[in-house]
Design an enzyme around this catalytic site. Structure first.
Site, PDB file in Angstrom:
ATOM      1  N   HIS A   1     -41.067 -14.830 -49.584  1.00 47.48           N
ATOM      2  CA  HIS A   1     -41.168 -14.738 -48.012  1.00 47.48           C
ATOM      3  C   HIS A   1     -39.792 -14.011 -47.822  1.00 47.48           C
ATOM      4  CE1 HIS A   1     -44.558 -17.512 -48.858  1.00 47.48           C
ATOM      5  NE2 HIS A   1     -44.602 -17.882 -47.538  1.00 47.48           N
TER       6      HIS A   1
ATOM      7  N   GLN B   1     -83.713 -30.746 -44.978  1.00 43.73           N
ATOM      8  CA  GLN B   1     -84.136 -29.491 -45.230  1.00 43.73           C
ATOM      9  C   GLN B   1     -83.576 -28.182 -44.230  1.00 43.73           C
ATOM     10  OE1 GLN B   1     -86.123 -31.869 -45.089  1.00 43.73           O
ATOM     11  NE2 GLN B   1     -88.170 -31.520 -43.961  1.00 43.73           N
TER      12      GLN B   1
ATOM     13  N   GLU C   1     -37.004 -23.203 -48.390  1.00 48.25           N
ATOM     14  CA  GLU C   1     -37.863 -23.955 -48.567  1.00 48.25           C
ATOM     15  C   GLU C   1     -38.500 -23.586 -50.453  1.00 48.25           C
ATOM     16  OE1 GLU C   1     -41.317 -23.564 -45.941  1.00 48.25           O
ATOM     17  OE2 GLU C   1     -40.538 -25.266 -44.665  1.00 48.25           O
TER      18      GLU C   1
ATOM     19  N   ASN D   1     -81.995 -38.097 -37.440  1.00 49.62           N
ATOM     20  CA  ASN D   1     -82.094 -39.588 -37.908  1.00 49.62           C
ATOM     21  C   ASN D   1     -80.788 -39.555 -39.015  1.00 49.62           C
ATOM     22  OD1 ASN D   1     -83.156 -38.078 -40.122  1.00 49.62           O
ATOM     23  ND2 ASN D   1     -85.160 -38.496 -39.879  1.00 49.62           N
TER      24      ASN D   1
ATOM     25  N   GLU E   1     -68.842 -45.243 -25.337  1.00 52.53           N
ATOM     26  CA  GLU E   1     -69.079 -43.861 -25.071  1.00 52.53           C
ATOM     27  C   GLU E   1     -69.310 -43.612 -23.611  1.00 52.53           C
ATOM     28  OE1 GLU E   1     -73.150 -43.575 -26.319  1.00 52.53           O
ATOM     29  OE2 GLU E   1     -73.433 -41.803 -26.361  1.00 52.53           O
TER      30      GLU E   1
ATOM     31  N   SER F   1     -76.070 -45.754 -29.146  1.00 49.86           N
ATOM     32  CA  SER F   1     -75.387 -45.534 -27.865  1.00 49.86           C
ATOM     33  C   SER F   1     -74.924 -46.899 -27.399  1.00 49.86           C
ATOM     34  CB  SER F   1     -76.680 -44.917 -26.818  1.00 49.86           C
ATOM     35  OG  SER F   1     -76.190 -44.495 -25.856  1.00 49.86           O
TER      36      SER F   1
ATOM     37  N   TYR G   1     -80.106 -28.849 -33.749  1.00 52.18           N
ATOM     38  CA  TYR G   1     -80.996 -29.677 -34.235  1.00 52.18           C
ATOM     39  C   TYR G   1     -81.701 -30.570 -33.109  1.00 52.18           C
ATOM     40  CZ  TYR G   1     -83.858 -32.693 -37.285  1.00 52.18           C
ATOM     41  OH  TYR G   1     -84.875 -33.324 -37.882  1.00 52.18           O
TER      42      TYR G   1
ATOM     43  N   HIS H   1     -82.705 -47.854 -25.846  1.00 57.72           N
ATOM     44  CA  HIS H   1     -82.385 -46.575 -26.661  1.00 57.72           C
ATOM     45  C   HIS H   1     -82.912 -47.188 -28.171  1.00 57.72           C
ATOM     46  CE1 HIS H   1     -81.301 -42.987 -24.665  1.00 57.72           C
ATOM     47  NE2 HIS H   1     -80.533 -43.418 -23.987  1.00 57.72           N
TER      48      HIS H   1
END
Lengths: 429, 429
Positions: A412, A183, A407, A206, A319, A229, A121, A254
């Site tokens: 098994h 979308q 178990e 966004n 960051e 940021s 994106y 930013h």
């Protein structure tokens, strides 16, 4: 900027946008529509949100050529050189399948396989960042992903940013669709008549894009939900105040919610930086954003000792971290939590944003405690390999069956024992 | 079991439990309460859901000793040997920090750091699996995680399963709390007076545990939301029907929603397996579960060619895959999507569940397309390292500033340029 003394339990005031109930509902409705109506829904929402009819969703060869022609040769060269650096750094991360054997013929290992298809994106509008195209697409390329799909919302002219398209071309991305928002995320996750679904979706966006990624998580993989940021600068008296201030402001521009923090052992540096920030911020074109960010999220923390400063940084888990001190490498060794660590005066943070090679997609909001920069591992997955020899099997069959019975899983145990009654079977090994 | 012919677009009928709105609300309320009231909320919910007052949350030394005493020496030896195998396989995955240098002194790399603290959820009651303790805790140990916290709901007697505690002791887990459900996940994510918060939560659980993990995701890391178990067996005429049937049933006994699928090129094997399953399922203690699972989610798919069979498997992306054919290694090479691949007649799936060494925590529900078995990477994170030399900086400063301006980020450009005006500064490098 206010100067405060170090105190235990320091933590960044951070702002995570979780979205409102209305926004979540809107995103769920969009996803539902795209799953139901495919391309028709993409067209409807593009007209509604981007104010333009996209016509063909797929970006044409001609549009790619036009985009390249719109940039100067110098600009193209810079993007190309950055791409080369990013590619080289990420190719060093490629891992191989591996296995061990023993002398009975048992083989154990991990098979590494690139993902089949990845969606990237790329935001549109004023936040059209060619560097983001490189940083998201090139690690996938390095991992060996065959299909990389880019989506980005068209501008009012129905087109994508030339710089973004040029970066895509340089990164080798060929399948690009003019669609954005929730979308686009829905189309990548579930497919439409035109856009085949992918296995993982990466890239910033966004709040609607972030909510959509969270919504489709599980059906496809996602990278992370990025927050605003952050930069922390760990500096002592050897740092130059004007440079520290400029680096703090490079984050602050930013977003009004970006965090810029100086942690220092030098009171005089603290005071000089505070005054430099005031001086420099006034001269910035994005003055309003940077000033609001510094006012609300800027901090200067003075520590008595370097050990305290290191503790403060590990507490913050920023960051970006710049270390501008004497013996910076020794201090780096003590940092446990940071997305990217910039060492020394010449490792100004924008060096990493664009050019050096390491990724600029980094864990925000303290998630550097447990997350990594985007990297090649994010685009390769592992399958365990277990080839048990007959010798190993006969030696351990009873133990394995006994474990299964501990178990309460009788079937098994019987699966193991079924091999014992077939000693001379027509088995394939 | 019904036998069907291969058709393109084969996909497992899978059941993902997303939880009801009521369940999600209940989980959100529990998390809210634990964040607000801490230990008091843990006690309230333990009394309500587990029907017992836990007293001290922390498991005592005495309880650990009692648990070990409750197992036979043989059982302890088997758990210990399995732990050794699992430890060895995961220690092979440990990665080192790395860096590159160039002759100007620029250093780029990745610093790898174990997570500080990891929480392991272990289900209680009838699903008390010591193997799950080993498989979740040992990769974290191998990664170097210093604090591993285990949580598990107490039984009606206020205690945890001796086998689970014995496995924890063998795995080296010392901090164990008697608390389960969404309340335990909340305590791990946000901390209480007694339980310090962790950075990542791993381990399986019921729907409330799964929903709680989804809810806290982002504030802490989580492993994955596991669905019902799945096995696909790719077999040709060399496979032995009784063994194939037994392996299908070993998954089916887990859960009525478990998926067991045979994909084969042999019609006669298909028929024999169908009849073996009918015969064997009737004799299982967990007959009801296994029979329902086989009835609703069991499939036998016959393919004309091996290439089709491989395509079918890649389409399914199963959690477990057994390959019981001639030239099984060549076929393995063509498998792109599977959590764990078991090769040959003696690699019955329970070999991997308990003993061989690779992890049994595997991607379900088709997520093997993009996810990996639990592994050491899940417990180590990376920080990028960027130490730019003055030479590299001077060579590239103009390009970096130009890239920043291409994106309209003037403060980024000025941060770079601030170094140029300070040529003879008191810089620390």
């Amino acid at each position: 900027m206010k100067i405060e003394r170090f105190a235990e339990g320091i933590s960044l005031k951070r702002s995570v946008e979780a979205g409102t109930a209305d926004q979540r509902k809107a995103v769920q409705d969009i996803i539902y529509d795209v799953r139901k109506s495919g391309n028709a829904a993409l067209h409807t929402y593009t007209e509604r949100f981007d104010g333009v009819s996209p016509g063909e969703l797929l970006v044409s060869e001609q549009e790619m050529e036009d985009a390249t022609a719109a940039l100067t040769a110098e600009q193209l060269d810079i993007i190309q050189e950055a791409a080369n650096n990013i590619r080289m750094f990420h190719e060093k991360q490629i891992r191989n399948s591996w296995f061990t054997t023993d002398d009975t013929g048992t083989m154990l290992g991990q098979k590494l396989t690139p993902l089949d298809a990845v969606g990237v994106y790329v935001p549109g509008g004023t936040a059209a960042y060619p560097s983001s195209v490189l940083m998201n697409a090139l690690p996938a390329k390095a991992a060996g992903v065959e299909r990389i799909v880019m989506v980005s919302p068209p501008g009012k002219d129905g087109k994508l940013s030339p710089a973004v398209l040029a970066a895509a071309k340089i990164a080798g991305v060929k399948e690009i669709y003019k669609v954005g928002g929730a979308q686009a995320i829905a189309a990548l996750a579930y497919g439409t008549e035109t856009i085949k679904k992918v296995d993982k979706i990466v890239g910033p966006g966004n709040i609607y894009v972030a909510l959509a990624k969270r919504e489709v998580f599980g059906d496809v993989a996602i990278d992370m939900i990025a927050g605003p940021s952050e930069i922390a600068i760990l500096a002592d008296e050897t740092a130059i105040a004007a440079e520290v201030a400029a680096d703090l402001l490079s984050q602050a521009e930013h977003d009004v919610r970006a965090c810029s923090v100086l942690v220092t052992t030098s009171t005089s540096l603290a005071e000089e930086v505070a005054s430099e920030v005031t001086k420099q911020v006034a001269l910035l074109p994005r003055h309003d954003i940077a000033a609001a960010s510094i006012r609300d999220y800027g901090r200067i923390v003075v520590c008595g000792k370097m050990a305290e400063a290191v503790e403060a940084i590990n507490e913050l888990a920023p960051e970006h971290l710049e270390i501008v001190t004497k013996d910076a490498l020794e201090i780096m060794a003590k940092i446990r939590h940071a997305g990217a660590i910039f060492i020394g005066r010449f490792s100004s943070e924008p060096v990493g944003d664009y050019f050096a090679g390491p990724n600029h997609v980094l864990p925000t909001n303290g998630t550097a405690r447990f997350s990594s920069p985007l990297n090649v591992d994010d685009f390769q997955k592992k399958s365990s390999i277990i080839m048990y020899s007959e010798t190993a099997f006969r030696k351990n069959a009873e133990k394995i069956a006994a474990f299964a019975r501990m178990e309460g899983l009788e079937a098994h145990a019987r699966a193991i024992e079924s091999r014992s009654v077939n000693e001379s079977g027509k088995g394939p090994e």
